[in-house]
Every structure is written in C-alpha cells, then in structure tokens.
Scaffold this motif. Structure first.
Motif: not given
Lengths: 271, 281
Positions: A177, A181, A196-197, A200, A203-204, B181, B184
């Motif tokens: 990822y 990105s 924060v990036y 995220r 989480i993704k 989350p 989502y």
C-alpha cells in the motif's frame, strides 16, 4: 546516531516484529520449558496468590526481584517489559497527581497505591516469564490437563503457527500500500499528517487480509476434519495420547522445592 | 437467530471455521496494536488503542455466539499467551464481557443497509464493554488498596481518572478506530465474505428498527456476565479475597505462626491445581 533516530529504529516495524516473534518462539531450553507443564501451572497458580497476602513492601520487593530474575532467565522481550514498567510508574504518578487536584496528599496516595501496583507487577512479570518461557505445545497440554475444552487448546497451537505468517503478510500488505500510494507532501506539525497517513494505510491493509484469512481458515478446518479432529474431541484415547508422556522428574521437584525455600527466605525476615 | 435453535456449545464445522477466522484476525489486530506506539499514561490509554472495527465488523457479519467468543479468544491467544501478557483469572473478565457485549450488539443490528444503525451498534458494543469494564476496574482498586477511604482524595481521583479514560476510549477506540472504519468496511465485506466461508449473507429487514432485535435473554446475559466478570477479576486481584482478612491484628492475636497461613494457602492452591491436572490426565 541521534537519540531520535535510535528511538525510531527501536520502534520500527521490523524490529518490533522480530521482538514479537522472539517472545512467542524463542523458548527452547528455558527452565520453564523443561518443567512438567502441570507442575508449572500449579506453581503459577500459587504465585498468583502469594503477592496478595502481604502488604509489606520489603516482602513484595523481594518477590518482585525473584520473579524478575526468572523473567531474565527466560529471556522475555525487553520491549514488553519496558511497556509494563512505563505503565506501572505512570499509574502511580497519575493517580497521585489527580489526588492532589482533589485536595489530597501526593505522598500518601502514592504510598497507599504502591503495594497494590507492586502486586500487579509481580503477577504480570510472573505471567510474562511463564507464558513466554513455555512452548505453546506445553501451554496447550497444561490447559488440557485442567480440563479446558480442546477447541481452545487447539486455538493456542494454531495461533502459535499462524502469528508469524499473519504478521509477515500484514507487513507485506502495508508495504505494498505504501508503494502504491503517495505519502503526504508535507509531514505537518509533529509529523501528524504522516502518522494519519500511516494509520489509514494500516486500517486499509486489513481489507485484503480478511479475504486471505477467510480462505485459510476454511482450508484449515477441512484439513483438520480429514484428520478426524471432531472425532478426536470426543475420544478419551486421543486425550490420553496427548497427555501420556507427561512425567514429573527430579528437575520439577528441585524447582518447586527451590522456589518454596526462596519465597520463605524472602518472607520470614520481615514478619 | 442461528444460535438459539442449536445448543450454544455444539460446535459445528462452520462454527469452527468462523471461530478460527475471527480469532486469527482479531488476534492479529490485538498483536499489532499491542506494539504500536500507544501511551498508557497510567489508567489512561492515549494513542492507538485497538482496531476494534475488525472484530465488531466480523461479529456483525456472522452473528453467532461463537464469532463473538472468538474475539476475546484472539486476545487471549495472540496477545496474552503468545506475547506473555497473561493475567490468570482476569482473562475470564475479557471472555465474559467482550463476548456477551459484542453478541448483544450483533443481535440489535437488524438492517444491514442502514448506516446509522451500523454506527449505533458499533458504539453500543464498544460503549457497553468499556462501561462495564470501568466498573470492574474501579472495584479492583477498591479491593486491592488497603484502607482506600483513609487516604483523602484517592477514591475521587480513581473515579475521575476512570471516567476520563472512558471518554477518551470512546472517542479514540470507539469512534476513530471503531465507527469510522466500520462504516467503510462493513458494506465492502457484506455479501462477499460470507459465501467464501460457505454461508448465507445476513439479509435482515429493510427499515427494521433496532428494538426488534432486542431480546431480554441477551440483555439478561449481559447483566449476568457483568457480576461474573467482576467476580473473576476481583478474585484475581484480591487473591480470592484473602488479603481482606490479612490485617495486622491477626499477627498479634495468633502470633508469628500466622505467617504460616498464607504459605499454606499458596501451597493448597498449587496442590488443588496439581490434583486436577493429574486427575484428568
């Protein structure tokens, strides 16, 4: 290397991963692994009780020193110990600080809390030492011997095999990822945009993980069933086979006797 | 409700698959968040707590008691046992509280297409769990600290800190790593992951309200789990309540020999565990 870089290196995912895996896997040849798991479980149960019986800080300190030595011998993760220590110290300080805000005395509340937190620490250090010093096979057998259902003892050995695979895979997914990105142009104040990036992304990264794990769980259960897992749950023969080679040896007796003598010599001078 | 027709403890092949699945993922989540830079400033947890959206979304997708039970099991196996943070009977607190709260919240979830309901259910699962755990924590300090009331300001500071902790937990774990989350992830997984595990996706009822899913049985089980969890946690903290008896007067009354009592007690505990282990082997 500057302090900051050193700190970042200690917290890099790679070193954390290694530390985690060492905690979970590097338990060949520790004393705890050589003991009969049932004996160790009984010893652990006794040690869960002993610290709660005393309020004298000298006794508690002695007990803490004893279990800490055992923890060092069983090579527990320095990172986990550091987290634990930080938690304990801030716990006492924060309660004491808020007590002052409530109109109490800092020293009195700290001294009231100290025995309690020392007890908690003794129990935690003992747990870390025992459970990271025991191989999961022995942990499963210990739990099985006190009658914990087989589904759960199976979960321990499954987790043991899966943890490195899952962490490796997760790490790889996060890396992919990151490659695909774009990191934020400016890190923002205190690098907050950067964090924060990262959060995220982490989480993704769980999204593809979920599908992989789903497929793997299904294959696992099918493989288990072809080997007669459900059948073996009911069968006493399979239990006997798994627990059959447990023996109490001289080393176990020595360990039990030795710790009884040490604990007694910690307690007696102060009562 | 699939779990109500069958015996809760009959454990089919599908239950096993779901159990392993949920356990691995929530365990991974606990293992990762355990080592992420979080700052436990005393009882306050700041920073990344848990990625609670993983277990809650999975429980909402599969809606069985076993899925809910797999969440604390993942924590016990991956975080506690493998990473050595096992705290004996306190584990029972997690097993009881987390699984009943999550299962209860999953029962309330009636309309998978309704995002507001989804958000509410995630908050209920996390909120109920944190709220009950807060009482357990407060009780533990009351039992564990000798003559707590005698120290002015300390009982109040415990209440204040636990209250503040509850709020920060709800914001960080509940909303940032829970609701957002989950909103989502749930729609993305719904209908995709269940067939992979050989199951029917949960259809629910369009426009149904949460009240429909409220069952007294489930509510009662949450209420029952709380005192039980407290009992186990307190038993662990207090060493089975023995230190309540352990006051200095006993020393004077019974003399030095009283010191033998705790040692005998510890030995007895060891012997009981040993007997039980030997007996069933």
């Amino acid at each position: 290397m500057s302090y900051q870089e050193e700190f970042r290196d200690a917290l890099s995912i790679e070193s954390l991963k290694q530390d985690l895996l060492r905690t979970a896997y590097d338990n060949e040849g520790t004393i705890f692994n050589r003991l009969d798991p049932r004996v160790l479980l009984a010893w652990y149960a006794a040690f869960l009780v002993i610290p709660w019986l005393f309020y004298d800080l000298r006794i508690l300190g002695g007990l803490l020193a004893f279990v800490s030595i055992l923890a060092v011998v069983s090579r527990v993760s320095k990172y986990l110990i550091a987290l634990l220590a930080f938690g304990v110290v801030t716990n006492v300080l924060l309660y004491a600080f808020v007590t002052v805000l409530m109109g109490g005395s800092f020293v009195r509340s700290a001294t009231a809390l100290l025995p309690y937190t020392t007890k908690l620490t003794i129990v935690s250090v003992t747990s870390i030492a025992v459970f990271s010093g025991m191989s999961p096979k022995n942990i499963s057998r210990a739990f099985m011997s006190i009658g914990v259902p087989r589904q759960f003892t199976f979960a321990i050995s499954y987790g043991y095999r899966m943890l490195p695979v899952l962490i490796e895979e997760y790490h790889a997914t996060v890396t992919v990822y990151r490659l695909r990105s774009r990191a934020p142009e400016s890190p923002g104040r205190f690098k907050c945009r950067y964090y924060v990036y990262l959060i995220r992304l982490s989480i993704k990264a769980f999204y593809p993980m979920i599908f992989d794990v789903a497929k793997r769980s299904r294959v696992t259960v099918e493989a288990l069933e072809t080997r007669g897992f459900s059948y073996s749950l009911e069968s006493t023969k399979s239990r006997e086979l798994q627990l059959g080679d447990l023996r109490v040896g001289w080393f176990d007796l020595l360990f039990m006797g030795g710790s009884a003598i040490i604990v007694a010599s910690i307690i007696f001078p102060f009562v | 409700m699939a779990t109500e027709n069958t015996n809760w403890f009959s454990f089919g092949q599908k239950d096993m698959t779901v159990f392993i699945f949920v356990m691995s993922l929530s365990g991974l989540q606990y293992a990762i968040t355990e080592v992420l830079p979080e700052f436990d400033v005393g009882p306050l947890e700041l920073g990344v707590g848990d990625f609670i959206f993983i277990p809650i979304v999975l429980v909402l997708l599969f809606r069985t008691f076993w899925a809910a039970l797999a969440v604390p099991m993942g924590e016990v196996v991956f975080e506690d046992i493998l990473l050595g943070d096992f705290n004996g009977l306190g584990v029972m607190e997690d097993l009881l509280l987390v699984s009943t709260c999550f299962f209860f919240a999953a029962l309330l979830f009636q309309d998978p297409k309704n995002r507001r309901q989804l958000a509410a259910v995630v908050l209920i699962a996390e909120g109920l769990n944190e709220f009950l755990a807060m009482f357990v924590d407060i009780g533990k300090v009351y039992i564990g600290v000798e003559e707590l009331e005698a120290v002015p300001g300390l009982p109040e500071s415990i209440l204040v800190l636990e209250g503040v902790d509850f709020i920060t937990q709800m914001v960080i774990t509940g909303i940032i790593f829970g609701v957002i989350p989950a909103l989502y992830l749930y729609p993305k997984l719904h209908g995709k992951i269940e067939p992979l595990m050989g199951m029917e996706p949960y259809k629910g009822t369009r426009g149904a309200s949460m009240v429909r899913g409220f069952s007294w049985k489930a509510a009662l089980s949450v209420l029952l789990a709380f005192p039980l969890a407290f009992g186990f946690a307190a038993a662990e903290e207090a060493g089975f309540g023995l230190n309540v008896v352990w006051e200095p007067e006993f020393m004077e009354a019974y003399g030095e020999m009283f010191i033998a009592v705790p040692i005998v007690v510890a030995a007895l505990v060891a012997i009981v565990v040993w007997q039980r282990a030997k007996h069933s082997a």
